[in-house]
Design an enzyme around this catalytic site. Structure first.
Site, PDB file in Angstrom:
ATOM      1  N   CYS A  73       7.802 -24.203   1.583  1.00 52.82           N
ATOM      2  CA  CYS A  73       7.246 -25.382   0.921  1.00 52.82           C
ATOM      3  C   CYS A  73       6.124 -24.995  -0.039  1.00 52.82           C
ATOM      4  O   CYS A  73       4.946 -25.273   0.203  1.00 52.82           O
ATOM      5  CB  CYS A  73       6.735 -26.367   1.961  1.00 52.82           C
ATOM      6  N   TYR A  87       6.613  -2.448  -0.786  1.00 50.38           N
ATOM      7  CA  TYR A  87       5.835  -3.699  -0.839  1.00 50.38           C
ATOM      8  C   TYR A  87       6.731  -4.909  -0.619  1.00 50.38           C
ATOM      9  O   TYR A  87       6.535  -5.960  -1.216  1.00 50.38           O
ATOM     10  CB  TYR A  87       5.044  -3.771  -2.163  1.00 50.38           C
TER      11      TYR A  87
HETATM   12  C1  LIG Z   1      -1.347   1.919  -3.088  1.00 50.42           C
HETATM   13  C2  LIG Z   1      -1.865   3.296  -3.146  1.00 50.42           C
HETATM   14  C3  LIG Z   1      -1.017   4.375  -3.379  1.00 50.42           C
HETATM   15  C4  LIG Z   1       0.460   4.217  -3.639  1.00 50.42           C
HETATM   16  O1  LIG Z   1       0.736   3.530  -4.815  1.00 50.42           O
HETATM   17  P1  LIG Z   1       2.236   3.466  -5.375  1.00 50.42           P
HETATM   18  O2  LIG Z   1       2.134   2.672  -6.606  1.00 50.42           O
HETATM   19  O3  LIG Z   1       3.076   2.817  -4.329  1.00 50.42           O
HETATM   20  O4  LIG Z   1       2.658   4.888  -5.609  1.00 50.42           O
HETATM   21  C5  LIG Z   1      -1.559   5.653  -3.366  1.00 50.42           C
HETATM   22  N1  LIG Z   1      -2.871   5.851  -3.137  1.00 50.42           N
HETATM   23  C6  LIG Z   1      -3.724   4.837  -2.924  1.00 50.42           C
HETATM   24  C7  LIG Z   1      -5.158   5.122  -2.670  1.00 50.42           C
HETATM   25  C8  LIG Z   1      -3.256   3.522  -2.918  1.00 50.42           C
HETATM   26  O5  LIG Z   1      -4.114   2.514  -2.708  1.00 50.42           O
END
Ligand SMILES: *Cc1c(COP(=O)(O)O)cnc(C)c1O
Length: 420
Positions: free
Chosen positions: A347, A376
């Site tokens: 909703c 994700y």
């Molecule tokens: C989110 C994150 C990643 C991974 O990012 P991707 O875009 O999935 O490769 C690596 N290092 C840190 C510190 C992050 O916060």
């Protein structure tokens, strides 16, 4: 001999994941369901390893992209370390068999309890993001009569043109990292703390980066800083952590050209005498997964065409949260197309997977795959609208395993008073 099928591919029988019909999995496991291809993950890992070649390096998979234990175990078998951002991810990593020396602990807001847990596990590195965090970590380590190995996460202050502002992290004035012009002062403070061992520098410039240039710019700034720190004190920094962020294609944007990336990184870092760490998340798992959902209804309203699915924004938040593009296709026979909004049952008007999109003209009961949902995806799923979270399936060649069972109604209330 048939060629090995890697990832999602279409034959006359419809959509397959590796060699397993997606329709079979949906029939046997129900929908919505996340489906991942083990061979696609292995393939991406091998591509990146090959591109980096002889560079003294290690891949520390960013657990937050997809923290399923089976995926962690798969990456461990491949030789990866991990990058974690919470005590919960530390727990998962240890459960999957990683050792402290495989683990890098990132994150802008570590609690004392999380620091204690990570020190107890003897993690390879804490990526420290502020002077205050450094002081707290020093106190915690002192209390525990140990030393914390630290890399300073410096904000390289390079502006990155990622598809969405929420995925930029390395620009000036962002919450991440130590401001570049304060890094020397924090380094001096670290060198003066007896329970801290300053061993490296770290950055993470953002996510969905398809160009070498932001890495080059950031790394050059870090290398400059390294020279100054090593000159100011009798110290050798061992680790250079360049973060994650390598882009994959969602078909509306470019993927990182990984061969060119590897070449560029080798040119820049090949002979610096440091161990280079990378923290790829999305690159390894993003395109290895799809969310498969069944069409509940079709309707027309206000001159628009709607396809209503049994998956919603609680199952896959990215379209709603980042306005992210995910390719959508029918699992069965395709042919005729239509222009429609593909929406979930939650909703909220923000509950959509696609708006005014040319899609397969599916009918009630058909299955559709929402692609590139390996990163994700499930990790951002919630129980909003009291919807049990979907199951997760890992396909490997011609067989599959349910690696997360679908939640039940009992699971929804288990932690609540009166919930059993
Ligand atoms: C989110 C994150 C990643 C991974 O990012 P991707 O875009 O999935 O490769 C690596 N290092 C840190 C510190 C992050 O916060």
């Amino acid at each position: 001999m048939t060629a090995q099928r890697i990832g999602f591919n279409r034959t006359r029988e419809g959509l397959l994941c590796d060699a397993v019909p997606v329709e079979r999995i949906a029939k046997e496991c129900g929908t919505p369901v996340y489906i991942y291809s083990a061979s696609a993950i292995r393939d991406q890992y091998a591509r990146l390893e090959e591109a980096l070649g002889k560079l003294n390096h290690r891949l520390h998979y960013s657990v937050k992209a997809n923290s399923n234990l089976a995926i962690l175990k798969l990456l461990k078998e491949l030789g990866a370390g991990v990058d974690i951002v919470s005590g919960g991810e530390l727990y998962r990593a240890l459960l999957a068999g990683f050792k402290g020396s495989d683990i890098v602990f990132s994150g802008v807001g570590k609690t004392e309890r999380e620091m204690e847990e990570a020190l107890r596990a003897d993690v390879l590195l804490f990526n420290v993001e502020s002077d205050q965090e450094l002081q707290v970590l020093a106190e915690v380590a002192q209390r525990m009569n140990t030393r914390a190995r630290v890399a300073l996460r410096v904000n390289p202050e390079v502006m990155v043109d990622t598809p969405h502002p929420y995925t930029r992290t390395g620009g000036k004035g962002m919450k991440f990292g130590i401001a570049f012009d304060e890094a020397l002062i924090v380094a001096a403070a670290a060198l003066n703390l007896s329970s801290i061992e300053l061993v490296g520098l770290d950055m993470h410039v953002g996510s969905q980066i398809s160009q070498l240039a932001p890495y080059e710019a950031g790394l050059n700034r870090l290398l400059h800083l390294r020279t100054e720190i090593e000159r100011s004190a009798n110290v050798k920094l061992e680790y250079l952590d360049m973060g994650g962020g390598l882009a994959v294609s969602y078909e509306s944007n470019d993927a990182m050209d990984v061969e060119a990336f590897g070449k560029g990184i080798n040119t820049l870092l090949g002979d610096i005498g440091m161990r280079v760490l990378l923290e790829p998340g999305r690159f390894l798992v993003g395109n290895a997964g799809a969310l498969v959902t069944r069409v509940l209804y079709r309707k027309r309203s206000g001159g628009k065409n709607f396809i209503i699915t049994d998956a919603g924004m609680n199952d896959l938040l990215r379209p709603s949260h980042y306005n992210a593009y995910h390719r959508i296709e029918a699992v069965g026979q395709i042919g005729v197309g239509t222009i429609a909004d593909v929406v979930g049952p939650v909703c909220e008007s923000g509950d959509f997977f696609a708006i005014d999109r040319q899609v397969d003209d599916v009918v009630r009961g058909d299955l559709i795959a929402v692609h590139s949902a390996g990163a994700y995806g499930f990790v951002m799923a919630s129980n909003y609208n009291s919807r049990p979270r979907p199951s997760e399936v890992l396909v490997d060649g011609s067989s599959y395993t349910v690696v997360t069972r679908r939640e039940t109604y009992e699971d929804l209330v288990r932690a609540e008073q009166g919930g059993g």
